[in-house]
Design a protein around this motif. Structure first.
Motif, mmCIF file in Angstrom:
data_model
loop_
_atom_site.group_PDB
_atom_site.id
_atom_site.type_symbol
_atom_site.label_atom_id
_atom_site.label_comp_id
_atom_site.label_asym_id
_atom_site.label_seq_id
_atom_site.Cartn_x
_atom_site.Cartn_y
_atom_site.Cartn_z
ATOM 1 N N LYS A 42 24.363 96.350 44.509
ATOM 2 C CA LYS A 42 23.599 96.055 43.294
ATOM 3 C C LYS A 42 23.856 97.068 42.179
ATOM 4 C CE LYS A 42 21.381 92.687 45.401
ATOM 5 N NZ LYS A 42 21.688 91.278 45.110
ATOM 6 N N GLN A 43 24.358 98.266 42.562
ATOM 7 C CA GLN A 43 24.563 99.320 41.570
ATOM 8 C C GLN A 43 26.038 99.552 41.280
ATOM 9 O OE1 GLN A 43 21.832 102.817 42.090
ATOM 10 N NE2 GLN A 43 21.439 101.901 44.082
ATOM 11 N N ILE A 62 26.877 91.136 40.037
ATOM 12 C CA ILE A 62 27.617 92.387 40.088
ATOM 13 C C ILE A 62 28.374 92.616 38.781
ATOM 14 C CG2 ILE A 62 29.395 93.695 41.302
ATOM 15 C CD1 ILE A 62 26.765 93.221 42.857
ATOM 16 N N LEU A 63 28.995 91.552 38.263
ATOM 17 C CA LEU A 63 29.777 91.658 37.032
ATOM 18 C C LEU A 63 28.940 92.181 35.868
ATOM 19 C CD1 LEU A 63 31.850 88.335 37.132
ATOM 20 C CD2 LEU A 63 32.735 90.654 37.389
ATOM 21 N N MET A 64 27.690 91.806 35.807
ATOM 22 C CA MET A 64 26.855 92.149 34.668
ATOM 23 C C MET A 64 26.594 93.644 34.557
ATOM 24 S SD MET A 64 26.496 89.346 33.112
ATOM 25 C CE MET A 64 28.052 88.781 33.769
ATOM 26 N N CYS A 65 26.796 94.388 35.632
ATOM 27 C CA CYS A 65 26.502 95.828 35.625
ATOM 28 C C CYS A 65 27.750 96.700 35.538
ATOM 29 C CB CYS A 65 25.730 96.221 36.884
ATOM 30 S SG CYS A 65 24.132 95.416 37.055
ATOM 31 N N LEU A 66 28.930 96.080 35.634
ATOM 32 C CA LEU A 66 30.169 96.860 35.712
ATOM 33 C C LEU A 66 30.492 97.590 34.412
ATOM 34 C CD1 LEU A 66 32.648 94.551 37.673
ATOM 35 C CD2 LEU A 66 31.504 96.613 38.486
ATOM 36 N N LEU A 88 37.193 97.887 50.737
ATOM 37 C CA LEU A 88 36.269 96.770 50.575
ATOM 38 C C LEU A 88 35.397 96.581 51.811
ATOM 39 C CD1 LEU A 88 38.737 94.227 48.939
ATOM 40 C CD2 LEU A 88 36.860 95.396 47.789
ATOM 41 N N LYS A 89 35.844 97.123 52.928
ATOM 42 C CA LYS A 89 35.107 96.947 54.181
ATOM 43 C C LYS A 89 33.844 97.798 54.232
ATOM 44 C CE LYS A 89 39.265 96.048 56.956
ATOM 45 N NZ LYS A 89 40.082 96.519 58.103
ATOM 46 N N THR A 90 33.806 98.865 53.446
ATOM 47 C CA THR A 90 32.693 99.821 53.564
ATOM 48 C C THR A 90 31.736 99.769 52.384
ATOM 49 O OG1 THR A 90 34.127 101.554 52.621
ATOM 50 C CG2 THR A 90 34.023 101.390 55.026
ATOM 51 N N ILE A 91 31.764 98.671 51.639
ATOM 52 C CA ILE A 91 30.814 98.528 50.525
ATOM 53 C C ILE A 91 29.401 98.390 51.081
ATOM 54 C CG2 ILE A 91 30.098 97.040 48.614
ATOM 55 C CD1 ILE A 91 33.001 96.231 48.281
ATOM 56 N N GLY A 92 28.479 99.117 50.495
ATOM 57 C CA GLY A 92 27.077 99.046 50.903
ATOM 58 C C GLY A 92 26.175 98.966 49.694
ATOM 59 N N LYS A 93 24.886 98.966 49.924
ATOM 60 C CA LYS A 93 23.940 98.793 48.813
ATOM 61 C C LYS A 93 23.924 99.977 47.856
ATOM 62 C CE LYS A 93 19.869 100.395 51.428
ATOM 63 N NZ LYS A 93 18.511 100.015 51.876
#
Length: 405
Positions: free
Chosen positions: A224-225, A251-255, A193-198
């Motif tokens: 966003k993706q 975020i949920l809407m794209c999962l 979770l620490k390395t999440i990026g765009k």
């Protein structure tokens, strides 16, 4: 306590290198068929520099190749000359990945979400690949069968190996193979979770790690993706949650994949889950929920729903029959579940149904609804058989006609 002696593993001598390479590179385990290929093979084996993993990987790559030209291409590849500095990627593993078909490359790169030493199950990984759209059904193969074939292809190339720690259904990636998966996935996959990026598309986490990472919600907003949000668990590892986390709605809407599992302090899923129109895989294993919002029945793309060990679960959504693409429903160890929703027979894509609860009232599906579920396979536990209305009702289930149960 006594000190344990350290044993430093040495590189394989040349003769053992060749024996191992020969075993993996030739169909009958022998190189007697073609002297020219044997000569090229000895040079390739030397380039592996006595490393068993490298020898197996490159041997498995060449196993189905009978073309001298193809063997020569492997020998002369400039990937042998690339420095390992900063990447720790063996040249033989780079070559193994380079010659994977494109459909296997994306399946392998997805495995960057697994931490080192993590033991994964074949069936679960196939369902994750399916949710991400990596598997295409044909007239002769289901998506699950395609996924099984892809999985065994990666095993045959020594990218996956059977774990010696648990049951035979467990698999693991060698640390160096795990490094390769993370290298080829780049910013798209992470196990932290620490390395999440765009650019992050796939992320896994251990539920108990929530409290260790500050500003998780802010990190998630960057992604966003994001397509996969997957909870993992190690055997015997505790899953105590210290705080609730709110996953941003955007975020949920794209999962495609959402996994919360035991350890999350979630006790109720919001009605807004019905707006996650791309969701194909939902796992809430062990959550303290009594039911699911009926809005979940709007998820027409949902393929996998895992509700096992939800000990407080006493009902399923009434309009569940609308989930026409549902293929796997796991509800074992849900002892408070009283009945199955009406019209269960309409879920004709269903392959996995771990339990069917018979109710003596008319508010739920009767056992005869099982007749229409012709694709069922694996194990099916039927609870409360004493509530079956009549012998005709039981006969209508046609369980004896389901060859794969």
């Amino acid at each position: 306590m006594k000190a344990i002696a350290t044993h430093h593993l040495k590189l394989l001598p040349n003769d053992d290198c060749w024996s191992l390479f020969e075993k993996h590179a030739f169909r009958d385990g022998s190189s007697n068929a073609d002297p020219e290929i044997k000569e090229i093979g000895t040079q390739i084996a030397k380039k592996c520099k006595g490393l068993p993993l490298a020898i197996k990987a490159i041997g498995d790559l060449l196993w189905s190749e009978s073309s001298v030209e193809r063997w020569m291409n492997i020998l002369k590849s400039n990937l042998w000359d690339l420095s390992m500095e900063g990447t720790n990627i063996l040249p033989a593993l780079r070559l193994s990945y380079k010659y994977l078909p494109s459909y296997l490359k994306r399946c392998f790169a997805y495995c960057s979400i697994f931490p080192k030493d993590y033991i994964f199950k074949k069936d679960q990984l196939v369902l994750l690949w399916m949710a991400e759209g990596f598997l295409q059904q044909s007239e002769i193969e289901t998506m699950e069968e395609v996924g099984n074939r892809y999985f065994h292809s990666l095993v045959s190339r020594s990218l996956f190996q059977q774990s010696s720690c648990v049951t035979k259904s467990g698999f693991i990636m060698h640390d160096l193979v795990n490094d390769l998966a993370k290298f080829v996935a780049g910013q798209f996959g992470t196990d932290s979770l620490k390395t999440i990026g765009k650019m992050t598309r796939y992320v896994s986490y251990f539920p108990e790690s929530w409290y260790k990472v500050h500003y998780i919600e802010d990190n998630l907003l960057k992604a966003k993706q994001l397509r996969t949000f997957l909870a993992l668990d190690f055997e015997g590892r505790s899953t105590v949650m210290h705080r609730k986390i709110k996953i941003p709605t955007t975020i949920l809407m794209c999962l495609r994949v959402l996994s919360l599992r035991i350890g999350s302090r979630t006790t109720k899923l919001p009605d807004s889950i019905g707006k996650m129109k791309y969701l194909r895989y939902l796992d809430v294993f062990g959550l303290s929920i009594k039911g699911l919002p009926n809005s979940i029945c709007n998820l027409c793309n949902l393929q996998t729903l895992k509700l096992s060990w939800c000990l407080d679960l006493d009902r399923l959504p009434r309009d569940m029959w609308k989930l026409i693409n549902l293929r796997h429903l796991e509800i074992d160890n849900t002892n408070r579940l009283k009945e199955m929703p009406l019209k269960m027979g309409r879920l004709q894509c269903l392959q996995t149904l771990t339990k069917f609860v018979v109710n003596k009232q008319d508010s739920g599906s009767r056992i005869g609804e099982l007749e229409k579920l012709i694709n069922l396979q694996g194990n099916l536990f039927i609870q409360n058989l004493q509530h079956v209305r009549s012998s005709d009702d039981a006969f209508n289930a046609r369980l004896k006609d389901k060859a794969y149960l």
